[in-house]
Motif scaffolding. Structure first.
Motif, PDB file in Angstrom:
ATOM      1  N   THR A   1       0.743  -1.015  -0.066  1.00 43.60           N
ATOM      2  CA  THR A   1      -0.064  -0.023   0.147  1.00 43.60           C
ATOM      3  C   THR A   1       0.779   1.351   0.178  1.00 43.60           C
ATOM      4  O   THR A   1       0.427   2.275  -0.083  1.00 43.60           O
ATOM      5  CB  THR A   1      -0.909   0.087   1.105  1.00 43.60           C
ATOM      6  N   GLY A   2       2.184   1.112  -0.053  1.00 38.64           N
ATOM      7  CA  GLY A   2       3.071   2.277   0.018  1.00 38.64           C
ATOM      8  C   GLY A   2       3.253   2.683   1.507  1.00 38.64           C
ATOM      9  O   GLY A   2       3.947   4.018   1.393  1.00 38.64           O
ATOM     10  N   ARG A   3       2.734   2.390   2.493  1.00 34.27           N
ATOM     11  CA  ARG A   3       3.071   2.739   3.935  1.00 34.27           C
ATOM     12  C   ARG A   3       4.307   2.651   4.322  1.00 34.27           C
ATOM     13  O   ARG A   3       4.946   3.536   4.914  1.00 34.27           O
ATOM     14  CB  ARG A   3       2.000   2.383   4.908  1.00 34.27           C
ATOM     15  N   PHE A   4       4.907   1.645   3.866  1.00 38.13           N
ATOM     16  CA  PHE A   4       6.428   1.384   4.443  1.00 38.13           C
ATOM     17  C   PHE A   4       7.211   1.368   3.095  1.00 38.13           C
ATOM     18  O   PHE A   4       7.131   1.217   1.889  1.00 38.13           O
ATOM     19  CB  PHE A   4       6.626  -0.295   4.682  1.00 38.13           C
ATOM     20  N   ARG A   5       8.354   2.105   3.327  1.00 36.63           N
ATOM     21  CA  ARG A   5       9.433   2.702   2.095  1.00 36.63           C
ATOM     22  C   ARG A   5       9.680   1.581   1.365  1.00 36.63           C
ATOM     23  O   ARG A   5       9.825   0.290   1.819  1.00 36.63           O
ATOM     24  CB  ARG A   5      10.539   3.177   3.188  1.00 36.63           C
ATOM     25  N   PRO A   6      10.034   1.999   0.245  1.00 41.78           N
ATOM     26  CA  PRO A   6      10.541   0.898  -0.799  1.00 41.78           C
ATOM     27  C   PRO A   6      11.756   0.232  -0.199  1.00 41.78           C
ATOM     28  O   PRO A   6      12.665   1.069   0.422  1.00 41.78           O
ATOM     29  CB  PRO A   6      10.770   1.710  -2.101  1.00 41.78           C
ATOM     30  N   ALA A   7      12.076  -1.027  -0.696  1.00 38.87           N
ATOM     31  CA  ALA A   7      13.345  -1.747  -0.481  1.00 38.87           C
ATOM     32  C   ALA A   7      14.548  -1.025  -1.007  1.00 38.87           C
ATOM     33  O   ALA A   7      14.335  -0.568  -2.122  1.00 38.87           O
ATOM     34  CB  ALA A   7      13.168  -3.204  -0.893  1.00 38.87           C
ATOM     35  N   ALA A  10      14.311   5.923  10.811  1.00 41.47           N
ATOM     36  CA  ALA A  10      14.154   7.055  10.973  1.00 41.47           C
ATOM     37  C   ALA A  10      12.439   7.360  10.440  1.00 41.47           C
ATOM     38  O   ALA A  10      11.682   8.225  10.712  1.00 41.47           O
ATOM     39  CB  ALA A  10      14.914   7.870   9.822  1.00 41.47           C
ATOM     40  N   ASP A  11      11.741   6.345   9.564  1.00 37.02           N
ATOM     41  CA  ASP A  11      10.354   6.339   9.176  1.00 37.02           C
ATOM     42  C   ASP A  11       9.406   6.014  10.052  1.00 37.02           C
ATOM     43  O   ASP A  11       8.225   6.146  10.211  1.00 37.02           O
ATOM     44  CB  ASP A  11      10.049   5.449   7.960  1.00 37.02           C
ATOM     45  N   ALA A  12       9.975   5.207  11.398  1.00 35.17           N
ATOM     46  CA  ALA A  12       9.028   4.749  12.493  1.00 35.17           C
ATOM     47  C   ALA A  12       7.998   5.692  13.048  1.00 35.17           C
ATOM     48  O   ALA A  12       6.889   5.174  13.215  1.00 35.17           O
ATOM     49  CB  ALA A  12       9.823   4.063  13.262  1.00 35.17           C
ATOM     50  N   ALA A  60       5.649  -0.258  17.029  1.00 34.48           N
ATOM     51  CA  ALA A  60       6.718   0.258  18.005  1.00 34.48           C
ATOM     52  C   ALA A  60       7.998  -0.690  17.961  1.00 34.48           C
ATOM     53  O   ALA A  60       8.010  -2.011  17.663  1.00 34.48           O
ATOM     54  CB  ALA A  60       6.201  -0.294  19.364  1.00 34.48           C
ATOM     55  N   ILE A  61       9.164  -0.069  17.814  1.00 35.96           N
ATOM     56  CA  ILE A  61      10.358  -0.434  17.818  1.00 35.96           C
ATOM     57  C   ILE A  61      10.836  -1.388  19.011  1.00 35.96           C
ATOM     58  O   ILE A  61      10.837  -0.808  20.055  1.00 35.96           O
ATOM     59  CB  ILE A  61      11.459   0.476  17.290  1.00 35.96           C
ATOM     60  N   ASN A  62      11.524  -2.685  18.688  1.00 29.82           N
ATOM     61  CA  ASN A  62      11.930  -3.309  19.864  1.00 29.82           C
ATOM     62  C   ASN A  62      13.520  -2.842  20.010  1.00 29.82           C
ATOM     63  O   ASN A  62      14.169  -2.949  19.195  1.00 29.82           O
ATOM     64  CB  ASN A  62      11.800  -4.784  19.518  1.00 29.82           C
ATOM     65  N   GLU A  63      13.731  -2.013  21.326  1.00 35.27           N
ATOM     66  CA  GLU A  63      15.109  -1.403  21.276  1.00 35.27           C
ATOM     67  C   GLU A  63      16.185  -2.443  21.345  1.00 35.27           C
ATOM     68  O   GLU A  63      17.079  -2.005  20.825  1.00 35.27           O
ATOM     69  CB  GLU A  63      14.930  -0.411  22.597  1.00 35.27           C
TER      70      GLU A  63
END
Length: 195
Positions: free
Chosen positions: A124-130, A147-149, A162-165
Motif C-alpha cells: 500500500t506504500g505505507r512502508f518505504r520501498p526496499a 527514521a520512518d518509524a 513500536a520498535i523493539n529497542e
C-alpha cells in the motif's frame, strides 16, 4: 562521522545467489553446489539477511580468479548490477557493511505478529520501498527504516509499529541472532540436518 555523511544515501554493492549465478553465467543451483559440494565458496564474505546470503559484490567480482578452475565474470551483468544499485560503494569486509534488514528482521524489530502486515504495508506504500531487491527478496538499510518509524506509528490502525529497542541495538552492533540471522536448510538439506 565524516565518512557516514559521505556515504549517506548510498548503499554497498551486494549480490544474492541469483545475481552471483548471473555474474558467472551459471544456474543458481551451481552457486549452492560451490558451497555444499565443491567448497570453493563460503559465507565469509556474505551477510545473512532473512535467512539468505548476500555477498559483497567486491568479493563476487574476484571470485572466479580464486577457484581451482578460473571462472569468467560476465562484465555486462556486473555493469548492470552496479548501475541498478547506484549510487553505491564498494566494500571489502562484511564488518564494513551498514546494518541491513530483510522482512524476517523487520517483523521482529517492529514486534509484528506476522510478515503479512509488513507485506500489506509495503504493497500500500505505507512502508518505504526496499533499498535492494536481490534474488527476489527486498532488503533495506536499517537507519532510514528507523527514521520512518514515527510516521508509521502516526498513521497506524491496529498495529503500533513500536520498535523493539533490544533488537535495534543488536542489529546496529551486529550481534542480532534472531529470526533471519541464520540460513535455514530447505529440501534435501533440511532432511539431512534433521537426522
Amino acid at each position: 562521522m565524516a565518512e557516514d555523511k559521505k556515504l549517506a544515501g548510498r548503499k554497498p554493492y551486494l549480490a544474492g545467489g541469483a545475481e552471483f549465478a548471473a555474474l558467472y553465467d551459471v544456474k543458481r543451483l551451481q552457486v549452492s553446489q560451490w558451497i555444499s559440494r565443491d567448497h570453493t565458496l563460503d559465507y565469509r564474505y556474505a551477510k545473512i539477511i532473512s535467512g539468505s546470503p548476500y555477498w559483497l559484490l567486491q568479493f563476487v567480482k574476484g571470485f572466479g580468479e580464486t577457484t581451482p578452475r578460473p571462472k569468467h565474470l560476465n562484465q555486462t551483468e556486473l555493469e548492470r548490477l552496479v548501475k541498478e544499485q547506484d549510487p553505491g560503494y564498494w566494500v571489502r569486509e562484511v564488518e564494513q557493511l551498514p546494518p541491513l534488514v530483510g522482512q524476517a528482521e523487520l517483523v521482529v524489530l517492529f514486534r509484528l505478529p506476522s510478515g503479512a502486515l509488513l507485506r500489506k504495508a509495503m504493497s500500500t506504500g505505507r512502508f518505504r520501498p526496499a533499498d535492494y531487491n536481490l534474488s527476489g527478496s527486498p532488503i533495506w538499510l536499517l537507519e532510514p527504516v528507523v527514521a520512518d518509524a514515527p510516521a508509521l506509528q502516526a498513521g497506524a490502525r491496529g498495529v503500533d509499529w513500536a520498535i523493539n529497542e533490544e533488537v535495534l541495538v543488536a542489529l546496529r552492533d551486529g550481534s542480532y541472532d534472531g529470526p533471519g540471522s541464520r540460513i535455514v536448510p530447505r529440501g534435501k538439506a533440511a532432511n539431512k540436518a534433521a537426522e
